[in-house]
Scaffold this motif. Structure first.
Motif, PDB file in Angstrom:
ATOM      1  N   GLU A 164     -51.561   6.675 -32.050  1.00 35.41           N
ATOM      2  CA  GLU A 164     -51.967   7.630 -31.018  1.00 35.41           C
ATOM      3  C   GLU A 164     -51.636   9.065 -31.436  1.00 35.41           C
ATOM      4  O   GLU A 164     -52.444   9.972 -31.242  1.00 35.41           O
ATOM      5  CB  GLU A 164     -51.306   7.301 -29.669  1.00 35.41           C
ATOM      6  N   ASP A 207     -63.087   8.974 -36.021  1.00 33.43           N
ATOM      7  CA  ASP A 207     -63.553   7.589 -35.977  1.00 33.43           C
ATOM      8  C   ASP A 207     -62.863   6.670 -36.983  1.00 33.43           C
ATOM      9  O   ASP A 207     -62.561   5.523 -36.651  1.00 33.43           O
ATOM     10  CB  ASP A 207     -65.074   7.535 -36.191  1.00 33.43           C
ATOM     11  N   ASP A 213     -59.410   5.462 -35.624  1.00 36.69           N
ATOM     12  CA  ASP A 213     -59.327   4.827 -34.307  1.00 36.69           C
ATOM     13  C   ASP A 213     -59.465   3.311 -34.477  1.00 36.69           C
ATOM     14  O   ASP A 213     -60.534   2.831 -34.830  1.00 36.69           O
ATOM     15  CB  ASP A 213     -60.404   5.370 -33.394  1.00 36.69           C
ATOM     16  N   PRO A 214     -58.397   2.551 -34.214  1.00 39.16           N
ATOM     17  CA  PRO A 214     -58.471   1.102 -34.403  1.00 39.16           C
ATOM     18  C   PRO A 214     -59.459   0.434 -33.450  1.00 39.16           C
ATOM     19  O   PRO A 214     -59.911  -0.670 -33.702  1.00 39.16           O
ATOM     20  CB  PRO A 214     -57.042   0.627 -34.136  1.00 39.16           C
ATOM     21  N   ARG A 215     -59.815   1.120 -32.372  1.00 36.91           N
ATOM     22  CA  ARG A 215     -60.780   0.554 -31.424  1.00 36.91           C
ATOM     23  C   ARG A 215     -62.216   0.817 -31.867  1.00 36.91           C
ATOM     24  O   ARG A 215     -63.138   0.231 -31.366  1.00 36.91           O
ATOM     25  CB  ARG A 215     -60.579   1.143 -30.026  1.00 36.91           C
ATOM     26  N   GLY A 216     -62.399   1.812 -32.791  1.00 36.10           N
ATOM     27  CA  GLY A 216     -63.743   2.215 -33.194  1.00 36.10           C
ATOM     28  C   GLY A 216     -64.225   1.404 -34.293  1.00 36.10           C
ATOM     29  O   GLY A 216     -65.220   1.053 -34.680  1.00 36.10           O
TER      30      GLY A 216
END
Length: 81
Positions: free
Chosen positions: A40, A75, A78-81
């Motif tokens: 984060e 991007d 970002d581990p979610r991207g």
């Protein structure tokens, strides 16, 4: 040949060591290592750098669309991207 750290040059935001758009692959690896336990904070750091890069590039007359800068700065981290 002297080793050079992969850092951005301003106002072009190209890597001082390899000359490609920063963050280059070696810079990304270094950043991921430095922030490996706090993704984060890495994303906040990269977002702040993205704002600075957008301002610098706009002053050069080569403004880059925000979506391209987001892909370049955020991007990849970002581990979610």
């Amino acid at each position: 040949m002297r080793w050079r750290e992969h850092l951005p040059t301003r106002p072009t935001w190209r890597c001082v060591a390899c000359g490609i758009a920063w963050p280059c692959s070696p810079a990304k690896l270094r950043l991921l290592g430095r922030y490996r336990t706090d993704r984060e904070t890495l994303l906040v750091h990269l977002a702040a750098l993205q704002v600075e890069a957008a301002e610098d590039l706009a002053q050069l007359g080569g403004g880059v669309p925000p979506t391209r800068l987001t892909a370049r700065f955020i991007d990849w981290a970002d581990p979610r991207g």
